[in-house]
Enzyme design. Sequence first.
Site, PDB file in Angstrom:
ATOM      1  N   HIS A 238       0.369 -12.320   1.351  1.00 14.90           N
ATOM      2  CA  HIS A 238      -0.403 -11.432   0.487  1.00 14.90           C
ATOM      3  C   HIS A 238      -0.481 -11.973  -0.939  1.00 14.90           C
ATOM      4  O   HIS A 238       0.539 -12.114  -1.616  1.00 14.90           O
ATOM      5  CB  HIS A 238       0.252 -10.049   0.484  1.00 14.90           C
ATOM      6  CG  HIS A 238      -0.665  -8.926   0.156  1.00 14.90           C
ATOM      7  ND1 HIS A 238      -0.254  -7.602   0.136  1.00 14.90           N
ATOM      8  CD2 HIS A 238      -1.980  -8.895  -0.151  1.00 14.90           C
ATOM      9  CE1 HIS A 238      -1.275  -6.826  -0.163  1.00 14.90           C
ATOM     10  NE2 HIS A 238      -2.336  -7.582  -0.360  1.00 14.90           N
TER      11      HIS A 238
ATOM     12  N   TYR B 143       0.841  -1.203   0.000  1.00 13.02           N
ATOM     13  CA  TYR B 143       0.000   0.000   0.000  1.00 13.02           C
ATOM     14  C   TYR B 143       0.875   1.252   0.000  1.00 13.02           C
ATOM     15  O   TYR B 143       1.404   1.663   1.026  1.00 13.02           O
ATOM     16  CB  TYR B 143      -0.925   0.023   1.211  1.00 13.02           C
ATOM     17  CG  TYR B 143      -1.861  -1.158   1.326  1.00 13.02           C
ATOM     18  CD1 TYR B 143      -2.198  -1.941   0.228  1.00 13.02           C
ATOM     19  CD2 TYR B 143      -2.423  -1.499   2.558  1.00 13.02           C
ATOM     20  CE1 TYR B 143      -3.055  -3.015   0.347  1.00 13.02           C
ATOM     21  CE2 TYR B 143      -3.286  -2.565   2.682  1.00 13.02           C
ATOM     22  CZ  TYR B 143      -3.596  -3.325   1.575  1.00 13.02           C
ATOM     23  OH  TYR B 143      -4.445  -4.399   1.701  1.00 13.02           O
TER      24      TYR B 143
END
Length: 320
Positions: free
Chosen positions: A137, A51
């Site tokens: 992830h 992010y």
Amino acid sequence: MNFDSTPAGWLGFGGAGIGNLYRAIDDGVAAATVEAAWNGGVRYFDTAPHYGLGLSERRLGAVLRDKPRGDFRLSTKVGRVLEADAAAEAGAVDDEGFAVPATTRRRWDPSEAGIRRSIEDSLERLGLDRIDIAYLHDPDVYDLERGISQALPALAKLREEGLVASIGVGSNSAEALTECVNRADLDLVMLAGRYTLLEQPAAAELLPACERRGTGVVNVGVYNSGLLARPDVPDNAHYNYIPAPAAVLRKARSLAEVCRSFGVELPTAALQFSMRHPAVRSVVVGASGPAQMEQNVARASEDVPQALWDELERRGLIPQ
């Protein structure tokens, strides 16, 4: 890891927005957004190196460092490591959706060494002493089998050593998460967009597998790329990050119509539906401004009548 059943207990804060997802926000707005979550009673915060190429972790940590560490849970993700990109062109911007300079690049690395490095780097960016939950992830994006056979045992080792309290996997794919749950001892999975008011493919296999295995579900992407994020569904709404097909628009508008007849806004029903399955422990939503976060908190606490769910079931818009 257990979460409280009250709205403040089950609602979590997602850090993609404060990593400049799609548009840049300044440090002050990012800090105010995290503070709005905290002031609303939110005590679970999720972020990732992905992010904003570390920006989300830095901004989140800057606020949480001033909070009592025992009062909140923090999760971040592994599988990608960040490295300086000396070859980046001057003024280049990240090409994966974040409005940040492309001076850093992501490299897939699900090895034990890569995972340990990722945790250490995240702790440095966060400025905190520990991470409560580490998710692998998107392993299905690069190599699901390698993720299961290599990365998940490495995460389990970190849990055994006490470096993280809980481990899990995050993905948009219910099928990939089902495979992970069936083949590894996971505490949690982070499910993106596959158990929502609009669609529930995860209900077929993933959620029953989680119940059997005692694996909790953290539900994210519950507005389906913003399709369910407004009381009225616009013509230019997106679904799975592309313009929504006509059939999807029709269903979303049918959902909105029923909600409206009960005095409930579509986003409120979308948020609360996503917590209704017994396997779901938390619903995490993002925000890129304090007012948006305050609205999320208000929607989580709003009273939604059982009659609304009954009517949606009767019309075949949600499963019984």
